[in-house]
Design an enzyme around this catalytic site. Structure first.
Site, PDB file in Angstrom:
ATOM      1  N   GLY A 114       0.838  -1.198   0.000  1.00 16.73           N
ATOM      2  CA  GLY A 114       0.000   0.000   0.000  1.00 16.73           C
ATOM      3  C   GLY A 114       0.874   1.249   0.000  1.00 16.73           C
ATOM      4  O   GLY A 114       2.073   1.197   0.294  1.00 16.73           O
ATOM      5  N   CYS A 115       0.258   2.374  -0.329  1.00 20.08           N
ATOM      6  CA  CYS A 115       1.058   3.604  -0.453  1.00 20.08           C
ATOM      7  C   CYS A 115       1.597   4.067   0.900  1.00 20.08           C
ATOM      8  O   CYS A 115       2.762   4.471   0.999  1.00 20.08           O
ATOM      9  CB  CYS A 115       0.241   4.694  -1.133  1.00 20.08           C
TER      10      CYS A 115
END
Ligand code: NDP
Ligand code: X2W
EC number: 1.2.1.38
Length: 324
Positions: A130-131
């Site tokens: 995920g970012c």
């Protein structure tokens, strides 16, 4: 011979950035684009600035039973939408899932490419981080690996640009509500918590008990800054040295003496890390910056695809960030 690449979710922010990177890649050829609402459109209708050789590629309705011959498929679908469909993609097609459905899932390798590159080489199923995990785990990894901080009671305070929510995102992140505004969200139980906890545990051999993670939405288009508070007696110099050793062979992680800024990474696959520590206060502050669509999504996906295909991990990712 070129490597045949497909992108599903190409009309979205993550998929569109993957298209931009694949279009400029020396070995990849985009041969398949897919989506849902955008199906039937030519790429040039969707992206007027697309390179001429891709202008007439038509976005197909996503159907894993109707794929052309492909070497690599990048999936950038809403989390929850890819698990069942990707299970039907033939095993020989290498998949990078940019969405959140396969992180720490059986049969998938977690693609934190700057930390565990050798685990990615030769794999066919990679779950892109995920970012926020990409922004926070990159500065934490050297400190945890060298036991300079405790894995417990880490506090991650992160700020993200609005593109992190996607173009199909919740309307509360529209311009009128986001401009000149600052919002905390996902309090106590953001969806990235399990992934961050698992990776901290893996890096440290301990437990991430007491982890706090609070993301904030700030009125900018791209970028994440993670400001992280941890307990440890290391000095600033020891933290910087640990990171410089840990990332000595990394093309994409830059260790800086001064606090990194989100604009330093815009449009690139770079991650910037820095530290400030006060041993007397048992305090280490770690800072991480990425472009949420670069290292946070499509940049890391291309890096992973390069490693899976046995290419230089920097192929197609050597461009400088956009500045200012
Ligand atoms: N934005 C970011 O910074 C990051 C995003 N991610 C993850 O990447 C994924 C994509 O995010 P993002 O690009 O921002 O989202 P967007 O909302 O911008 O794009 C979503 C894409 O998914 C497609 N889509 C939606 N439903 C279907 C379906 N049933 N079948 C086929 N295609 C479908 C849409 O296609 P169409 O328009 O044709 O309907 C669109 O191309 C998400 O899982 C997100 O969490 C991960 C890291 C960072
Ligand atoms: C601003 C915003 O909404 N950002 C998204 C993060 C995007 C991301 O990394 O999502 P996945 O884990 O689903 O891939 C969020 O907080 O959920």
């Amino acid at each position: 011979m070129s490597i045949r690449v497909g992108i599903v979710g190409i009309s979205g922010f993550g998929g569109g950035e993957a298209m931009r990177l694949v279009a400029g890649h020396p070995e990849f050829e985009l041969v398949y684009a897919a989506g849902e609402g955008s199906a039937g459109q030519r790429l040039a209708q969707r992206f007027p600035g697309v390179p001429a050789q891709l202008a007439d590629l038509v976005i197909e309705k996503w159907d894993p039973a109707r794929l052309p011959p492909l070497d690599v498929l990048m999936a950038s679908l809403p989390t929850g939408a890819s698990r069942e469909a990707l299970a039907r993609v033939p095993g020989h097609v290498k998949i990078v899932d940019i969405g959140g459905d396969h992180r720490y899932a059986d049969g998938w390798t977690y693609g934190l490419a700057d930390v565990w590159p050798s685990e990615i080489a030769g794999q066919t199923r990679i779950a892109n981080p995920g970012c926020f995990p990409a922004a926070a785990l990159t500065p934490l990894a050297p400190l945890l690996a060298e036991k300079l901080i405790s894995p417990e009671n880490i506090v991650i305070d992160a700020k993200t640009g609005i593109s992190g929510a996607g173009r199909g995102g919740d309307s509360k992140f529209g311009y009128a509500e986001s401009n000149e505004n600052l919002i905390a969200y996902g309090l106590l139980r953001h969806v990235h918590m399990p992934e961050i906890e698992s990776t901290i545990a893996r890096l440290s051999g301990g437990s991430a008990t007491g982890l706090v993670f609070t993301p904030h939405l700030v009125p900018m288009t791209r970028g994440i800054l993670a400001t992280i508070y941890a307990r440890g007696r290391a000095t600033t110099a020891q933290c910087l040295d640990a990171a410089r050793r840990f990332y000595a062979n990394s093309a994409f992680v830059r260790v800086t003496d001064t606090p990194p800024q989100t604009k330093w990474a815009t449009g690139s696959n770079l991650a910037f890390v820095s530290y400030a520590a006060d041993p007397d206060r048992n305090l280490v502050i770690a800072l991480g910056v990425v472009d949420n669509l670069g290292k946070g999504a499509a940049g890391q996906a291309v890096q992973n695809a390069n490693l899976m295909c046995g290419l230089e991990e920097t192929a197609g990712l050597e461009g400088a960030p956009v500045w200012p």
